[in-house]
Write a protein that holds these residues in place. Sequence first.
Motif: not given
Length: 404
Positions: A254-265
């Motif tokens: 559930f939290c992995t997509p959020l970390t991917h968005l954080f990474f790109r930012k």
Amino acid sequence: MSAAKRFASALAGQWGATLYNAVLSTLLSFALGRFLGPEAFGGYSYILTIASLFAILQDGGFSTLIFRETAHPTQGLEHKIPLMRQALGHAALVTLAGALLVLALPLRDKQAMYLALAYYALFSAGNYVSAELKGHGLFEREALWRMCVRTLTCTGVALALCLPSPGPTAIFAGWLAGQAAALALPQAAHARVLPALRIEPSLYRSCGSFLLISAATTIYFKSDIILLTQLGGDQAAVGQYAAAYRLIEAAVLFCTPLTHLFFRKLRVGLNQPAQFRRSLRIMLAVMCALAVSGTALAMWLGPWIIHMAFGERYAHAQTLCLWLLPSLLFILPNGVLTQALVAVGREGYYARVTIATALANVALNVALIPFLGAEGSALATVCTEAVLTAGLAAGLWLGYLKRT
């Protein structure tokens, strides 16, 4: 559209896909547990674990490299052959080597292992597609792609379960058929290229740290199943532990997509230290809040969920989940810390810390399983994640934040 609205739209799409995939995966996991029973489910989980360990070699770190280089190319890292072709060539060559290794070794269920290797080869190709889409900021399209992949793979496994007396071979055949069908979709058209059999050495230097990170991470996430099988000798106990661990996997998923968005930012804003610090503080606060609230909720509802999902035969798993769930307090914030380290180019340090914690996890499992059984393996997981949090935070502070 403002940056905030774009982020919200991307996050909504990613969470929608994650929720959809989580529901399908959870239902499928419950079905596998019920249809196979604890002993057969333990055997299936063992093969899956072995194959997933080899899958890190099949990926080779290329999915992370594709994501990073698509989002913000690294100066000096140039390649004449398209990166996608080289990634596919690497996956094909490693899979062939793995098949020859299975042929040579005295393993049980070789047919299931071959199918598992083939599935993870196509799984790696699917990860390359996702990485390229996310690197371009096309998170909504990537979410749709993941939903299609999960739908087709779950359909394949569901059809396999309809066979008389299904076992691991039939299950992995279903996984393979579903993944192959997904790669035939239009979204994966840019991945249907001829694999390059010559890989540029410079790419392996770049992928080396990512490969070590993936290897060490997989080891300390999967070694518990292997060591429980080897040291405990009770396949039913392995099945109970695997059922309890599904709650941890659901939270991470559930939290992995959020970390991917954080990474790109973080990666795009790398040249603005003040903005980077502010973004990192907000991201850590969000993930810590999710960790605390999610752990509390899961410890309250976890035993009931396992009872309702897996049935009476998994009573021990209800107790095991209470031992495992505190690890979420560290696993979720670690997701942000790792993305920050990769974004600032400190993947080498991240690799060293991850290897050290993986070795510590294996040592703790070896020490605790003979005395505590599956509960000892759960305790080892919690301790390992706590140590990793300290190591990641120290590396980020000393290696970047203190200097900027």
